[in-house]
Enzyme design. Structure first.
Site, PDB file in Angstrom:
ATOM      1  N   SER A  45     -27.194  75.082  96.537  1.00 56.78           N
ATOM      2  CA  SER A  45     -27.079  76.528  96.402  1.00 56.78           C
ATOM      3  C   SER A  45     -28.325  77.078  95.699  1.00 56.78           C
ATOM      4  O   SER A  45     -29.438  76.867  96.174  1.00 56.78           O
ATOM      5  CB  SER A  45     -25.786  76.884  95.661  1.00 56.78           C
ATOM      6  OG  SER A  45     -25.478  78.250  95.806  1.00 56.78           O
TER       7      SER A  45
ATOM      8  N   GLU B 186     -27.978  75.840 105.113  1.00 55.94           N
ATOM      9  CA  GLU B 186     -26.600  76.307 105.008  1.00 55.94           C
ATOM     10  C   GLU B 186     -26.608  77.536 104.118  1.00 55.94           C
ATOM     11  O   GLU B 186     -27.627  77.885 103.531  1.00 55.94           O
ATOM     12  CB  GLU B 186     -25.699  75.203 104.431  1.00 55.94           C
ATOM     13  CG  GLU B 186     -26.102  74.719 103.039  1.00 55.94           C
ATOM     14  CD  GLU B 186     -25.482  75.509 101.902  1.00 55.94           C
ATOM     15  OE1 GLU B 186     -24.316  75.941 102.032  1.00 55.94           O
ATOM     16  OE2 GLU B 186     -26.162  75.701 100.880  1.00 55.94           O
TER      17      GLU B 186
ATOM     18  N   HIS C 102     -21.718  74.581 101.206  1.00 54.71           N
ATOM     19  CA  HIS C 102     -20.625  75.277 100.531  1.00 54.71           C
ATOM     20  C   HIS C 102     -19.272  75.116 101.222  1.00 54.71           C
ATOM     21  O   HIS C 102     -18.381  75.936 101.034  1.00 54.71           O
ATOM     22  CB  HIS C 102     -20.945  76.775 100.442  1.00 54.71           C
ATOM     23  CG  HIS C 102     -22.020  77.122  99.470  1.00 54.71           C
ATOM     24  ND1 HIS C 102     -23.356  77.076  99.814  1.00 54.71           N
ATOM     25  CD2 HIS C 102     -21.970  77.534  98.175  1.00 54.71           C
ATOM     26  CE1 HIS C 102     -24.081  77.458  98.770  1.00 54.71           C
ATOM     27  NE2 HIS C 102     -23.266  77.743  97.760  1.00 54.71           N
TER      28      HIS C 102
END
Length: 324
Positions: free
Chosen positions: A130, A227, A292
């Site tokens: 992230s 992602e 995620h």
């Protein structure tokens, strides 16, 4: 007249494998840091218990449970978060550095790190995803070190999903057993097979990193893993279009797609990915199982690998273990 003997610019030269860190042994001391957002103490403790169950000795950095006095989305001041990370990396008794959570904040503190000192220290496993994408890029560009795109210690996926836990455990302690990475849903979006060096992470962070001192100016020769979460299709379109227009994707060898949680109906995301990435003329695998989603497989960045996007499979096979 230009100097024809000058070394290639590492920001634009084709990707080459990075220095891998040693694997962990039972009893290894590992540091937990919070370079981005704050976290609940109970979730941190639950994650530490998992690490202890693997025979590791986790040490929590001093400011992990801090919250910034003015900006409650930050785990303490920029200076404190940077100091925790640098001290952990440069401590010779620490064998790995694991992030506690993502959120936002790395881009505020990454320039405060002494990259000459970090580069001079022995490499060690570094884990996160992230917002931590910006640190993955910085460790690659500024220190030449391979890192691990994987779950964070206080993340709910790590606390609740056995497959996520086992993927990280095996990568850290038995890396030779997890050289083929894939999921039950992985399949070819654009068929083909490609070899390259892995890079990537959260695609919105990769786009936000463009133009900074810590970002590569090209993914040439790379197997790009991307992602994201809670980015509507039109925003993903903008992000991917920016990477295309900037030339950053020129020469990429292949693309692996992870989770797109909260990014709208998957059919819409899939159609967008095919529209924006299909013109690259390289293999693309979808739903590889990292990021995620409900399962977050650990994937090393900076290692040579083969992406197989054939009609009946979608796998990433590492040509060397994630750790030595």
């Amino acid at each position: 007249m230009s100097d024809s003997t000058a070394a290639p610019d590492p920001g634009t030269a084709p990707l080459t494998p990075l220095v891998r860190a040693p694997r962990l042994r039972p009893g290894a001391k590992v540091a937990v840091v919070a370079p981005s957002g704050p976290l609940p103490a109970e979730r941190l403790e639950a994650g530490l218990d998992i690490l202890r169950g693997w025979g590791l000795d986790p040490v929590v950095a001093p400011h992990v449970l801090d919250t910034h006095r003015e900006f409650d989305y930050l785990a303490g001041t920029d200076e404190a978060r940077a100091r925790d990370l640098q001290d952990a990396w440069c401590d010779p008794t620490i064998e790995a550095v694991l992030c506690a959570r993502g959120g936002y904040g790395v881009q505020r503190m990454v320039d405060l790190l002494d990259w000459d000192t970090i580069r001079a220290a022995a490499p060690k496993a570094f884990v996160g995803y992230s917002d931590i994408t910006a640190l993955h890029e910085a460790f690659a560009v500024r220190a030449g070190v391979s890192t691990l795109h994987g779950p964070m210690v206080a993340a709910l996926t790590f606390l609740k999903d056995p497959a996520t836990q086992e993927s990280l455990r095996a990568t850290l302690l038995e890396p030779g057993t997890v050289q083929v990475i894939g999921s039950g849903t992985a399949r070819a979006l654009v068929p083909g097979r490609a070899r390259g060096v892995t890079l990537g992470g959260c695609v919105s962070l990769l786009a936000a990193d463009l133009g900074t001192p810590h970002a590569r100016r090209s993914a040439t020769g790379g197997l790009l893993l991307i992602e994201d979460i809670e980015e509507e299709p039109y925003r993903l379109d903008r992000i991917l279009t920016q990477l295309l227009r900037s030339g950053w994707l020129d020469g990429v060898a292949g693309v692996a797609l992870g989770s797109w949680a909260g990014c709208g109906p998957y059919d819409a995301v899939r159609t967008l990915m095919l529209d924006r990435l299909g013109g690259l003329g390289v293999p693309v695998v979808e739903e590889l199982g990292f990021g995620h989603g409900p399962t977050n497989l650990t994937v090393p960045l900076g290692v040579p690998a083969v992406l197989d996007a054939t009609a009946d499979r979608g796998t990433l096979t590492l040509e060397a273990p994630a750790l030595t």
